[in-house]
Design an enzyme around this catalytic site. Structure first.
Site, PDB file in Angstrom:
ATOM      1  N   ARG A 155      27.591 -60.355   4.437  1.00  0.00           N
ATOM      2  CA  ARG A 155      26.747 -60.841   3.342  1.00  0.00           C
ATOM      3  C   ARG A 155      26.931 -62.343   3.242  1.00  0.00           C
ATOM      4  NH1 ARG A 155      31.108 -58.337  -0.654  1.00  0.00           N
ATOM      5  NH2 ARG A 155      32.361 -60.215  -0.933  1.00  0.00           N
ATOM      6  N   ARG A 203     -10.528  -9.320  -6.445  1.00  0.00           N
ATOM      7  CA  ARG A 203     -10.138  -9.622  -7.821  1.00  0.00           C
ATOM      8  C   ARG A 203      -9.037 -10.688  -7.911  1.00  0.00           C
ATOM      9  NH1 ARG A 203      -9.487  -3.307  -9.176  1.00  0.00           N
ATOM     10  NH2 ARG A 203      -9.303  -3.280  -6.896  1.00  0.00           N
ATOM     11  N   GLY A 237      -6.545   5.734  -9.827  1.00  0.00           N
ATOM     12  CA  GLY A 237      -7.089   7.063  -9.595  1.00  0.00           C
ATOM     13  C   GLY A 237      -6.277   8.073 -10.396  1.00  0.00           C
ATOM     14  N   ASN A 259      -3.896  -6.070  -8.136  1.00  0.00           N
ATOM     15  CA  ASN A 259      -5.298  -6.351  -7.844  1.00  0.00           C
ATOM     16  C   ASN A 259      -5.741  -7.710  -8.362  1.00  0.00           C
ATOM     17  OD1 ASN A 259      -5.750  -3.755  -6.660  1.00  0.00           O
ATOM     18  ND2 ASN A 259      -5.692  -2.931  -8.734  1.00  0.00           N
ATOM     19  N   ASN A 308      -2.443   8.110  -9.343  1.00  0.00           N
ATOM     20  CA  ASN A 308      -2.107   8.067  -7.921  1.00  0.00           C
ATOM     21  C   ASN A 308      -1.490   6.709  -7.601  1.00  0.00           C
ATOM     22  OD1 ASN A 308      -2.137   8.058  -5.100  1.00  0.00           O
ATOM     23  ND2 ASN A 308      -4.340   7.566  -5.009  1.00  0.00           N
ATOM     24  N   ALA A 348      -5.957  -4.250   4.845  1.00  0.00           N
ATOM     25  CA  ALA A 348      -7.197  -4.825   5.379  1.00  0.00           C
ATOM     26  C   ALA A 348      -8.114  -5.377   4.299  1.00  0.00           C
ATOM     27  CB  ALA A 348      -7.937  -3.780   6.201  1.00  0.00           C
ATOM     28  N   GLY A 349      -7.850  -5.012   3.052  1.00  0.00           N
ATOM     29  CA  GLY A 349      -8.776  -5.410   1.987  1.00  0.00           C
ATOM     30  C   GLY A 349      -8.690  -6.897   1.678  1.00  0.00           C
TER      31      GLY A 349
HETATM   32  C1  UD1 Z   1      -6.224   2.867  -4.636  1.00  0.00           C
HETATM   33  C2  UD1 Z   1      -6.456   4.369  -4.795  1.00  0.00           C
HETATM   34  C3  UD1 Z   1      -6.200   4.776  -6.232  1.00  0.00           C
HETATM   35  C4  UD1 Z   1      -4.762   4.390  -6.604  1.00  0.00           C
HETATM   36  C5  UD1 Z   1      -4.508   2.910  -6.332  1.00  0.00           C
HETATM   37  C6  UD1 Z   1      -3.021   2.640  -6.481  1.00  0.00           C
HETATM   38  C7  UD1 Z   1      -8.228   4.969  -3.216  1.00  0.00           C
HETATM   39  C8  UD1 Z   1      -9.658   5.325  -3.075  1.00  0.00           C
HETATM   40  N1  UD1 Z   1      -7.827   4.690  -4.451  1.00  0.00           N
HETATM   41  O1  UD1 Z   1      -7.178   2.217  -5.473  1.00  0.00           O
HETATM   42  O2  UD1 Z   1      -6.376   6.182  -6.402  1.00  0.00           O
HETATM   43  O3  UD1 Z   1      -4.532   4.708  -7.972  1.00  0.00           O
HETATM   44  O4  UD1 Z   1      -4.879   2.552  -4.992  1.00  0.00           O
HETATM   45  O5  UD1 Z   1      -2.731   1.271  -6.382  1.00  0.00           O
HETATM   46  O6  UD1 Z   1      -7.539   4.941  -2.239  1.00  0.00           O
HETATM   47  N2  UD1 Z   1      -7.663  -1.352   1.968  1.00  0.00           N
HETATM   48  C9  UD1 Z   1      -7.895  -1.365   3.323  1.00  0.00           C
HETATM   49  N3  UD1 Z   1      -9.137  -1.122   3.781  1.00  0.00           N
HETATM   50  C10 UD1 Z   1     -10.182  -0.840   2.960  1.00  0.00           C
HETATM   51  C11 UD1 Z   1      -9.952  -0.821   1.577  1.00  0.00           C
HETATM   52  C12 UD1 Z   1      -8.679  -1.076   1.102  1.00  0.00           C
HETATM   53  O7  UD1 Z   1      -6.976  -1.620   4.096  1.00  0.00           O
HETATM   54  O8  UD1 Z   1     -11.290  -0.614   3.487  1.00  0.00           O
HETATM   55  C13 UD1 Z   1      -6.306  -1.627   1.480  1.00  0.00           C
HETATM   56  C14 UD1 Z   1      -6.222  -2.815   0.546  1.00  0.00           C
HETATM   57  O9  UD1 Z   1      -5.900  -3.987   1.273  1.00  0.00           O
HETATM   58  C15 UD1 Z   1      -5.081  -2.417  -0.381  1.00  0.00           C
HETATM   59  C16 UD1 Z   1      -5.111  -0.897  -0.371  1.00  0.00           C
HETATM   60  O10 UD1 Z   1      -5.894  -0.510   0.740  1.00  0.00           O
HETATM   61  O11 UD1 Z   1      -3.840  -2.845   0.123  1.00  0.00           O
HETATM   62  C17 UD1 Z   1      -5.716  -0.312  -1.643  1.00  0.00           C
HETATM   63  O12 UD1 Z   1      -7.038  -0.776  -1.804  1.00  0.00           O
HETATM   64  P1  UD1 Z   1      -7.643  -1.128  -3.219  1.00  0.00           P
HETATM   65  O13 UD1 Z   1      -9.054  -1.504  -3.045  1.00  0.00           O
HETATM   66  O14 UD1 Z   1      -6.752  -2.076  -3.931  1.00  0.00           O
HETATM   67  O15 UD1 Z   1      -7.579   0.316  -3.924  1.00  0.00           O
HETATM   68  P2  UD1 Z   1      -7.487   0.611  -5.461  1.00  0.00           P
HETATM   69  O16 UD1 Z   1      -8.812   0.405  -6.088  1.00  0.00           O
HETATM   70  O17 UD1 Z   1      -6.351  -0.116  -6.050  1.00  0.00           O
HETATM   71 CA    CA Z   2      -5.039  -1.678  -5.408  1.00  0.00          CA
END
Ligand code: UD1
Ligand code: CA
Length: 452
Positions: free
Chosen positions: A436, A14, A140, A224, A170, A9-10
């Site tokens: 031709r 970046r 994380g 990212n 993580n 959903a994100g």
């Molecule tokens: C996340 C983890 C982090 C881990 C990393 C691994 C958390 C808080 N952190 O961080 O510990 O090391 O992944 O790659 O979970 N997304 C949603 N809805 C939201 C936010 C995000 O669906 O509201 C989805 C994004 O589309 C993405 C995934 O969740 O596919 C991860 O989100 P992202 O913001 O990239 O998390 P990281 O900061 O990478």
């Molecule tokens: Ca990520």
């Protein structure tokens, strides 16, 4: 029972892109599709994709897969908030929930299997995929007791400098006992630097929670930004090429070659430098591709060679030689033992066995029989400015150099088309067609002196 949820959903701020992050591609396959591919072997009972930013686009991209259930996360308030959206959808579900980040595309199916097995054998409340990273920046950090029990996950930005020294990260891949997770999910708080609801916070309230270290840290790299997209592409390419070489494919200068994950190669295929294999391409044994070729969504039978050429959406039968500098596209169907050579374009055409189109020709919307010889510079004029028209050429027919076949037109079997002819009417079997202007020779011609 096993449910899989992919977080997609994100926005992926970046990436600096109009496209939702999870629709960026590695080798013709979107990141979210690759994440889904990695769970296929586990045979999940439910597959949920959490969509939000660009949700319609993501749904459209995955739309033809009936087994997927899309769950809306209208506002993206964090990974924990995303999983909270599953509460009504998985109400009463008994079993485990495997959570994948949609931006972690390189997981091996065997890794997920190990994670699930560890989770189930130990009857864990949660099991987290982790890795020891040389450079853990951005991830994380995972903290465990000496007994290997996971106690806490802290985001990079929330870590103290001392906590950042912890190389264990993580991966964003988890197995949860769903009913235990569901009981604590509603109580998540957003008291962190980003003021988001973190899924990682649930581990503090679950027990037991274990970490499983991935063997190959390259598998869990998250994407990212564009640099990480490029790094993941390289990692995927390395894996694909290593696997194909182990399966008996020769790659000459592998660093200059790219192969999509959707490509299938037989043993004793040789891929020469600067060649690229894309999409749903299948290449049979004995084929030699390159140097300098692109083969896309195409099927090549045994012993075909493609030299400095582009082949897309086409099929080539055994022992045919393509190139140098040919372009086969849009359903070109080439028979066995043919030659399609220098500067030849073939579009949406079927060519029989043993037919040669060796130099400087265009065949579009044409059907050619067996053992036809298409002379240098032969053109099927298939387009009248509004519509495309078909041309047929029978077995053993020979077209002379620089002949134009103005479609729609049927040229029979065993026909000889004189060089330079412009054929506008059908020609019966066995005929010679000369269309031709006759050569005129005026002897002793004295050019007029130029006027001054
Ligand atoms: C996340 C983890 C982090 C881990 C990393 C691994 C958390 C808080 N952190 O961080 O510990 O090391 O992944 O790659 O979970 N997304 C949603 N809805 C939201 C936010 C995000 O669906 O509201 C989805 C994004 O589309 C993405 C995934 O969740 O596919 C991860 O989100 P992202 O913001 O990239 O998390 P990281 O900061 O990478
Ligand atoms: Ca990520």
């Amino acid at each position: 029972m096993l449910a899989v949820a992919v977080l997609a959903a994100g926005k992926g701020t970046r990436m600096k892109s109009q496209l939702p992050k999870v629709l960026h591609e590695l080798g013709s396959r979107s990141l979210v599709q690759l994440a889904l591919d990695s769970v296929a072997d586990l045979g999940p009972d439910r597959q949920l994709v959490i969509v939000g930013y660009g949700g319609e686009q993501v749904k459209a991209a995955l739309g033809d897969q009936a087994e997927l259930e899309f769950v809306e996360q209208a506002q993206q308030l964090g990974t924990g908030h995303a999983i909270q959206q599953l509460l009504p959808v998985l109400d009463g579900f008994e079993g485990d929930l495997l959570v994948l980040n949609g931006d972690v595309p390189l997981l091996r199916p065997s890794t997920l299997e190990t994670l699930l097995t560890t989770h189930r054998q130990n009857n864990n409340a949660a099991t987290v995929l982790t890795a020891q990273m040389a450079d853990p920046t951005g991830y994380g950090r995972v903290f465990c007791t000496d007994q290997g029990i996971l106690t806490e996950i802290i985001e990079h930005r929330d870590c103290t400098p001392a906590q950042r020294q912890n190389p264990r990260i993580n991966a964003g891949v988890y197995c949860f006992n769903w009913s235990k997770l569901a009981a604590i999910l509603p109580h998540l708080k957003a008291d962190n630097d980003q003021q988001e609801y973190y899924l990682t916070d649930v581990v503090k309230d679950l027990s037991p929670v274990m970490a499983v270290d991935v063997v190959d840290a390259a598998e869990i790299q998250g994407i990212n930004n564009r640099q990480q997209l490029a790094a993941a592409y390289d990692a995927l390419q390395d894996r694909i090429k290593t696997d194909w070489m182990a399966a008996g494919v020769t790659l000459i200068q592998p660093d200059s070659i790219t192969i999509d994950p959707t490509v299938t190669l037989a043993p004793d295929v040789v891929i020469e430098p600067q060649s690229h294999l894309r999409g749903n391409t299948t290449i049979a044994t004995g084929c030699r591709i390159g140097p300098g070729s692109l083969v896309e969504n195409s099927t090549l039978a045994e012993n075909v060679s493609v030299l400095f050429s582009v082949v897309s959406d086409s099929a080539i039968a055994a022992n045919t030689r393509v190139g140098p500098y040919a372009h086969l596209r849009g359903a070109a169907n080439i028979g066995a033992g043919c030659r399609v050579g220098n500067f030849v374009e073939v579009k949406k055409s079927t060519i029989g066995d043993g037919t040669n189109v060796a130099h400087l020709a265009y065949l579009g919307d044409a059907t050619l029989g067996n053992r036809v010889n298409v002379g240098a510079g032969t053109i099927t004029a298939n387009y009248d400015g509004q519509k495309k028209h078909p041309t047929t050429i029978g077995d053993r027919t020979k077209t002379g150099a620089n002949s134009v076949l103005v479609a729609p037109v049927n040229v029979g079997e065993g026909v000889t088309v004189a060089a330079g002819s412009i054929v506008t009417k059908d020609v019966p079997d066995g005929a010679l067609v000369v269309a031709r202007a006759k050569q005129t020779v005026i002897p002793d011609w004295q050019p007029k002196p130029a006027a001054d």
